[in-house]
Write a protein that holds these residues in place. Structure first.
Motif, PDB file in Angstrom:
ATOM      1  N   SER A   1      10.737 -18.589   6.875  1.00 50.35           N
ATOM      2  CA  SER A   1       9.889 -17.758   6.022  1.00 50.35           C
ATOM      3  C   SER A   1       8.472 -17.693   6.578  1.00 50.35           C
TER       4      SER A   1
ATOM      5  N   ARG B   1      13.683 -12.775   9.223  1.00 51.04           N
ATOM      6  CA  ARG B   1      14.454 -12.367   8.054  1.00 51.04           C
ATOM      7  C   ARG B   1      15.936 -12.149   8.338  1.00 51.04           C
TER       8      ARG B   1
ATOM      9  N   HIS C   1      11.992 -15.326  -0.166  1.00 44.43           N
ATOM     10  CA  HIS C   1      12.164 -13.926   0.240  1.00 44.43           C
ATOM     11  C   HIS C   1      12.979 -13.810   1.528  1.00 44.43           C
TER      12      HIS C   1
ATOM     13  N   SER D   1       0.758 -12.483   7.888  1.00 44.18           N
ATOM     14  CA  SER D   1       1.950 -12.494   7.033  1.00 44.18           C
ATOM     15  C   SER D   1       1.873 -11.493   5.890  1.00 44.18           C
ATOM     16  N   GLY D   2       0.662 -11.059   5.519  1.00 45.92           N
ATOM     17  CA  GLY D   2       0.582 -10.120   4.406  1.00 45.92           C
ATOM     18  C   GLY D   2      -0.820  -9.631   4.158  1.00 45.92           C
TER      19      GLY D   2
ATOM     20  N   SER E   1       7.508  -6.371  -7.337  1.00 44.69           N
ATOM     21  CA  SER E   1       7.650  -6.091  -5.917  1.00 44.69           C
ATOM     22  C   SER E   1       7.039  -4.739  -5.579  1.00 44.69           C
TER      23      SER E   1
ATOM     24  N   HIS F   1      11.950 -11.381  -8.020  1.00 46.37           N
ATOM     25  CA  HIS F   1      11.464 -11.085  -6.672  1.00 46.37           C
ATOM     26  C   HIS F   1      10.100 -10.411  -6.776  1.00 46.37           C
TER      27      HIS F   1
ATOM     28  N   SER G   1       7.321  -9.460  -4.115  1.00 43.63           N
ATOM     29  CA  SER G   1       7.024  -9.449  -2.686  1.00 43.63           C
ATOM     30  C   SER G   1       6.662  -8.038  -2.258  1.00 43.63           C
TER      31      SER G   1
ATOM     32  N   PHE H   1       7.588  -5.382   0.386  1.00 48.02           N
ATOM     33  CA  PHE H   1       8.632  -5.044   1.357  1.00 48.02           C
ATOM     34  C   PHE H   1       8.134  -3.886   2.217  1.00 48.02           C
TER      35      PHE H   1
ATOM     36  N   ASP I   1      12.274  -3.937   6.398  1.00 51.45           N
ATOM     37  CA  ASP I   1      12.553  -5.216   5.755  1.00 51.45           C
ATOM     38  C   ASP I   1      13.924  -5.179   5.074  1.00 51.45           C
TER      39      ASP I   1
END
Length: 569
Positions: free
Chosen positions: A141, A146, A180, A419-420, A429, A461, A463, A465, A469
């Motif tokens: 992760s 993934r 995730h 990462s984000g 999400s 969830h 996150s 995406f 993904d």
């Protein structure tokens, strides 16, 4: 499995890098040795040599010994950490990275010394899910990997029990989903006996999927660099006669004369006028990933080192704050509020450590929260705040634009991967792509609590995406097809999901009914079977003051893809 492969075929064959992770005693080395053996990828005489050494030392033959590089280590019964082993199937070549899960592997992944595209996560069927199993899942992760198969090994020690397989599968699925990570397959094997490695095992007739060597061929390889969105970081701008030549290396994508481009930060738009060349024989109208080039553009802008050129349809992210997974090598601890120079592609700017979210103990790989510093060789999830806007991609989408280093004084003291996007806490999400964002609730779970006599919704969830993904298309109370379209009239956006992945996010005006199932952002099925149905539904949904209950009653259905479970999920 063996077949003759010519030199020409070898040069053109696809190569996929796989990392193998898991508890130290759960059979990684045995599995890798078996893969090498069953694909006949071992050096000539390797098997005989290991058998001879095993006989001399009085030890039974083990496939794990095939990984040993030196005879002395084999005599001692010690296996070493292998970083580059190769084997092949009919479809392609593979490079296996055997990861001990120690700091060296994290350092190599973050620095770019190793780039795994997919992973096999090993779990011992008898011992079950151990703390190291979870920690290695956390590493996947952390690194944004993934494409994962969970390999449940040593099934021979539990009499090839389906019940034990299902128990471990359920436990790992629940844990990994929280990170995730949505495993594509759970494969039961006995590496030592070769069950479910090269061919389907008759000892597990209840397992209806593929053995490992067939299953890994289904891993989708990351897009080639030329097939990814254009990323052209500007190295410098040179003035020749009356021309201003923008120079740099194209990291990904293809660029043609006449293309409309966007230069970030600043959102400056222009067209490519020409590709510069030294000699007439070098003249060309298109350039691609890996090439160092110079171009001229139609409009006169003040361009400078660090800016990034892309196509308008697939732009990178731009911001002054983002989340990263960081490996710290500095002599002094990294601390909240400290400032460092950040280098990402050709960009350089000062940044501040805005928040340390988690720190990973590199000895135990456990995590600690509520900390204010990261020591030498520490790994952490951190939010960076930059002095000026930075152009970047998530590492999982583009390694070149998602990898950075931190400089403290004159020393490179840290490195990491993006990462984000840093922002306020997400409630649901989000689908993200093409500079667009769509909040979705289709992954929420529903349960009925008999004691309360009520139906409750559980947001499982949360996150972001991005395009390409893997999506959690199956949950405990929902199951969507792997190919569908999602339309959201209020936001004016539509999403295409293909093969269980987010393919694209586009304006609703550009969407056309394709004969696939159509869902709303909340996961409701829309009763559409033709382009005419779609237009009628869209016009009705866009009508000002439309009766929402009447709209849902006529056009939507909850039960197509949802059920309601008893108890809490």
């Amino acid at each position: 499995m063996s077949e003759t492969i010519t030199k020409q075929e070898t040069a053109t064959r696809e190569v996929l890098k796989i990392v193998v992770v898991g508890h130290v005693d759960h059979g990684k080395s045995t599995l890798i040795g078996r893969l090498l053996y069953d694909t006949e990828s071992l050096p000539e005489g390797a098997i005989d040599k290991v058998k001879r050494i095993s006989k001399e030392t009085g030890k039974p033959f083990e496939y794990a010994y095939l990984l040993d590089a030196f005879e002395e280590e084999q005599k001692q019964g010690i296996t070493i950490d292998t970083t580059s082993l190769q084997f092949h199937t009919k479809k392609r070549d593979y490079v296996i990275i055997d990861a001990p899960g120690h700091v060296e592997f994290l350092k190599n992944m973050i620095s770019g010394a190793a780039n795994a595209e997919a992973a096999l996560l090993m779990v011992d069927a008898k011992e079950g899910i151990q703390e190291q199993s979870k920690r290695h899942g956390y590493i996947l992760s952390l690194l944004g990997i993934r494409k994962v198969y969970v390999v449940i090994n040593k099934m021979d020690l539990v009499d090839y029990s389906q019940e034990r397989y299902e128990e471990i599968k359920s436990g790992m699925q629940d844990f990994l989903n929280k990170l995730h990570i949505f495993p594509l397959k759970f494969i039961p094997v006995s590496a030592v006996n070769g069950e479910n490695i090269a061919s389907k095992s008759d000892k597990m007739p209840w397992y209806n999927d593929q053995p490992i060597l067939e299953a890994i061929d289904e891993f989708e390889k990351d897009k080639e660099l030329v097939n990814k969105p254009l990323r052209f970081p500007i190295q410098d701008v040179y003035k020749f006669d009356d021309r201003r030549i923008i120079a740099g290396r194209i990291e990904t994508g293809v660029l043609h004369v006449g293309d409309e481009i966007v230069i970030q930060p600043g959102n400056k738009s222009t067209h490519v006028k020409s590709v510069a060349y030294w000699a007439p024989r070098d003249q060309t109208d298109n350039v691609s990933a890996g090439m160092s080039v110079g171009i001229t553009v139609e409009d006169e802008f003040f361009n400078c080192r660090g800016e990034v050129i892309s196509h308008r349809s697939s732009q990178p992210l731009v911001g002054d704050a983002f989340d990263v997974n960081l490996f710290w090598m500095g002599k002094k601890p990294l601390t909240v509020g400290a400032t460092y120079k950040l280098k990402l592609a050709t960009q350089e700017t000062m940044c501040e450590i805005a928040e340390i979210k988690h720190v990973v103990d590199t000895n135990t790989l456990g995590t600690a929260e509520d900390v204010q510093s990261v020591g030498t060789n520490g790994v952490a999830e951190v939010t960076l705040k930059t002095k000026t806007p930075v152009v970047f991609d998530l590492f999982k989408n583009n390694h070149a634009m998602g990898r950075f280093v931190l400089v403290d004084g004159y020393d490179v003291s840290g490195g990491g991967i993006v990462s984000g996007e840093a922002e306020g806490a997400l409630v649901h999400s989000v689908f993200s792509g093409g500079g667009r964002r769509l909040e979705v609730t289709l992954f929420d779970e529903f349960f009925y609590a008999p004691e309360d006599r009520q139906v409750f919704k559980n947001v499982t969830h949360v996150s972001v995406f991005s395009e390409e993904d893997i999506l959690p298309v199956k949950g405990k109370t929902y199951a969507y097809p792997r190919d569908f379209d999602l339309t959201d009239v209020p936001s004016g956006l539509a999403a295409r999901v293909r093969g269980g992945k987010l393919e694209s996010l586009l304006p609703l005006d550009e969407y056309a009914y394709a004969g696939l199932p159509v869902l709303t952002a909340s996961g409701l099925a829309v009763r559409i079977s033709s382009a005419e149905d779609w237009e009628n539904y869209r016009k009705t949904a866009q009508t000002t003051g439309v009766d929402i209950v009447a709209l849902c009653t006529k056009w939507m259905d909850f039960g197509t893809y949802h059920t309601i479970c008893f108890g809490r999920v």
